[in-house]
Write a protein that holds these residues in place. Sequence first.
Motif: not given
Length: 552
Positions: A141, A190, A195
């Motif tokens: 992730y 998330g 990211k």
Amino acid sequence: MRLSMIAATAALLASSAALGGCNAAKTNDPGISVDTLKQVTEKLSSDEFEGRAPATAGEEKTVAYLIERMKAAGLEPGNEGSWVQDVPLVELTAKNVSPLTFTGGKGDAISLNYRTDMVISTYQVTPKTEIRNSDVVFVGYGINAPERGWNDYAGVDVKGKTVVILINDPDWETKELKGDFGGRAMTYYGRWTYKYEEAARQGAAAAIIVHNTEPAAYGWNVVQSSWTGPQLEQDTPGDHMDQSKAIGWMQQDYAKRLFFKGGQDYDKLVAAAKTKGFKAVPLTGVKASVSFDSDIRRQASKNVIGILPGTERKDEYVLYSAHWDHLGRCEKVNNDDICNGALDNASGTAALIAIAEAQKKKGPAKRTMIFLAVTAEESGLLGSKYYAENPVFPLSQTVGGVNMDGVNLNGPAKDFVFTGVGKSELEDLMKKLVEAEGRVVVPEPTPEKGFYYRSDHFSFAKLGVPMFYGESGEDLVNGGKEAGKKAADDYTENRYHQPSDQYDPKWDWSGAIADLNLFFWLGRQLADGDTWPNWYKDAEFRGIRDKSRAGK
């Protein structure tokens, strides 16, 4: 607000001490104009405005119209005599995009075509981007969260490499709101923005997110429409050369083929990535390559700011915000390439104007009210981020506020949802207002979608300002939960970020009015009160606010 609840609301507002010491306000209908909501939404979402993309002719028309409506509402210019704040942006438009290819490893090369199989872009302001024979690493992730004892990059060097990342948090499939990352409720870890940020901090040359509809909260069609065509970012010194060379998304089916090519089983690695202690996995022998050119255009966009000055504490501020922009021209569907953005967010911008009109008619409050229409939300909250980092009015003196991103056009609801529940004391105030209207506060139906991190209130929250974001729930007065969920799913699947998000004269505005009445009274209580609602003690923004208020 429904007549049967006026008396209850009157009692609530009269006992303002129970709500934090705010002064009482009369509880007659605030008079939010349905005509204004219809007129502004229809105008802004017409083809004339070409989808309201920043730094286009559509922006010029939008800004001029918003200034016209703010003047007519009785507001004053909010930026030292000007209605606007310049937001420096740089526009990058990819062209000559090669396929994203994966060579080496098992079997034949895998080639992903632009738009249909993958999308690719860059934050770096450079005319040419090239990734050639870059090693590929699956980093789960893509999260580095020391406070949670989690680091998907531990023990691996990804400098100059291509990282493949899963969307959302490791525990997004949990049905409860308990887990390393809040269970079903998404955290900022998330979000795709995080990211890419973390991949850049780790030195990755390219960062590719695997698209999966449920944890992403939208289908590939949304990725395609949002990530192709001109892309905007803040124009800052250094041209973002500290970011990864390339960022993008790939279809999940290609990710499965890629993992097999690298000697790995996709499903097994995805399962492993959900557990603490996961170690990043190189895809043995696999090399990634992609190249594209970028047309570069620098141009300031504009936030539009109007104010209603306070009478007693003019240097304390209550903020209403909504983003005026949308995608402009996008992927053509049924010979239509204008993403009009009627619900998203012409309707929220119309709400901003309608509440401003009603607050002006109500008369001056003790604190100053700010009505802020921001640019470039669709490009990563850029307009609100710029204002928050370069505030016209000090954030330390901004009491709190309400953000509006889409209104309820499905009819009145029995329930009301606090997006990102459990964050600030504004929720205590709003809960009383909701209950006084005869409605109930319910948990977010889809906390895994992370809506609190997806609109402009987040830019202010990150810097400490308590901001409320909420909306009607799915339990409609006419049709109940089944009808509400059907309407929500239909919008997400068939209109969100598509040319079909168009104005409909048949819309039922009664649910919107009910919600906007709540927003009106929340802002009025803050503006006529003398308290400073804070974040809850365990909220991630509490420490920032405390330092800001202490002048540190």
